[in-house]
Scaffold this motif. Sequence first.
Motif, short mmCIF file in Angstrom:
data_model
loop_
_atom_site.label_atom_id
_atom_site.label_comp_id
_atom_site.label_asym_id
_atom_site.label_seq_id
_atom_site.Cartn_x
_atom_site.Cartn_y
_atom_site.Cartn_z
N ILE A 340 0.87 -1.18 0.00
CA ILE A 340 0.00 0.00 0.00
C ILE A 340 0.91 1.23 0.00
N GLY A 341 0.54 2.25 -0.74
CA GLY A 341 1.33 3.48 -0.77
C GLY A 341 2.27 3.51 -1.95
N MET A 346 7.80 2.57 -6.57
CA MET A 346 9.24 2.42 -6.43
C MET A 346 9.74 1.18 -7.14
N VAL A 347 9.03 0.06 -7.01
CA VAL A 347 9.42 -1.19 -7.67
C VAL A 347 9.37 -1.02 -9.19
N ARG A 348 8.32 -0.37 -9.68
CA ARG A 348 8.18 -0.18 -11.13
C ARG A 348 9.35 0.63 -11.69
N ILE A 349 9.72 1.71 -11.02
CA ILE A 349 10.83 2.55 -11.47
C ILE A 349 12.15 1.78 -11.39
N ALA A 362 20.04 1.50 -9.07
CA ALA A 362 18.68 1.63 -9.60
C ALA A 362 17.67 1.74 -8.46
N ALA A 363 17.89 0.96 -7.40
CA ALA A 363 16.96 0.98 -6.28
C ALA A 363 16.99 2.33 -5.55
N VAL A 364 18.18 2.90 -5.39
CA VAL A 364 18.29 4.18 -4.68
C VAL A 364 17.62 5.30 -5.49
N ILE A 365 17.86 5.32 -6.81
CA ILE A 365 17.23 6.33 -7.66
C ILE A 365 15.71 6.19 -7.63
N SER A 370 10.25 7.98 -6.07
CA SER A 370 8.93 7.63 -5.56
C SER A 370 8.60 8.37 -4.27
N LEU A 371 9.59 8.53 -3.38
CA LEU A 371 9.35 9.23 -2.12
C LEU A 371 9.07 10.72 -2.34
N ARG A 372 9.68 11.28 -3.38
CA ARG A 372 9.47 12.70 -3.66
C ARG A 372 8.00 12.98 -3.99
#
Length: 493
Positions: A340-341, A346-349, A362-365, A370-372
Amino acid sequence: MFRHIKRPLRQVGATDRELVRRSAQLPPTVADNVLMVLTRSANHGKLWWLVAAALTTKKGATRRGAMRGVAAIAGASATANLIGKPLFPRRRPAAEEVPEHRRLERRPTSSSFPSGHAASAAAFATAVTMESPRAGLFVIPVAAAVAYSRVHTGVHWPSDVGTGALIGIGSALATRHWWPLHPDVPADTEHRAEAPFMRDGEDMLALVNPGSGTVTFDPTEEVRYAWPKATLVYPDPGKDIRRQLAEEIERRGTVRALGVAGGDGTVAAVASVAADYDLPLALIPAGTLNHFARDVGVKSMPDADAATEAGAAVGIDLGEVSITGSGGTERRWFVNTASIGGYPEMVRIREKLQDKLPKWPAAVIALVRSLRRAKPIDVVLNGKKTSIWWLFVGNSPYLPKGFVPSRRPALDTGLLDIRYLRADVPYSRLRFILATITNTLGTSHVYREYDLPTLTIRLLSGNRRIATDGEVGPLGNEFFFRSRPSALTIYRL
């Protein structure tokens, strides 16, 4: 004190000169041209990018090795070129030290110490070998040749190369701090299950999704080879896969097992039907990532074929979520994860970026992006009021701990893997990103993770959609998650 330091340095210098002299005395051979080409192709890591691209064409340990290798090169190159060279300036060997036919047309002008080429070569070779020793057998000789080529062409002293190699090895080993090695073994389960022998797939209903994985691969022929007597169905674009399969089962009457050839989303849909109808599931991985098949231990069609012929099966847990909204309550199964959320975004990006970047960068970017855009969600989580950015729920505990779970050591724990990011702490997003980069999430106040059999989460305002196994689900304002032990029987040797 300086006398004690200068003496060993003079000894190193004398050894370097002697080794360069011996190298220069080697008679001309075709190897001279090969080493010249190798040393030029390794400029700026171009050679290793090409090798990495070739290795990524094969899934599994080889692909992971290539991605780890690229990450290791980044660390080694930064250490050698941005730290080592400015701190330890050293003249390169004079051009006259080697025969004219070996000299590079464009000699580098930076500090000789340490060798960036050797650092990158050792980093890539070590990282690849850590994941795939077989691939390492091919990469290590090339890396050794690149490292030696720097002495052979007269642009580095041997001690430059040796130190660079040590930096590269250290950089590769350091990647394990953020990216633990992935043992290529199936998840454990102690629950053997009863399942019928499926001779050639008789009385099996198998769903085949040609749209999974690469567009050029249709798994139909593999399914027909493994289960020639099975009834094959294909996804109807106008119907939900679950409803389509349920209607087929009701219409046919005699169905002893379900089969599926597709990616994680397709497998999750068919698995939920198998659980509802108490039917064993046979799986042929045909997607891009095949997380579930990898954890189960079914790597290819022969694995599935052998298991169904032998009637060998295990019972594994499934995750279940009940979603309550304005339209009532709906239940969904999930084989991998629910969220949820902002986690699905984030996973898609991240998966999109992984086509070009190693997993951790890739995970950090993806995390930052996503958090932004994320918005806090005020909830009551297991009776406690809090505010979160996103919630992750895994079917059985995942490893590694942190925000990039990748594998499950067991599939019969009776537990859910619950992870969430708090939004009620000042600068929580920034603190989370810093903790992720430094691998200190375990001590961070903004991140929480638990292994629990159930979880209840109620939204204090509005509704949110839930994502299960990568598919967006219905809106709801209350979600009840629970682990269903041995809810799915799956064929596996």
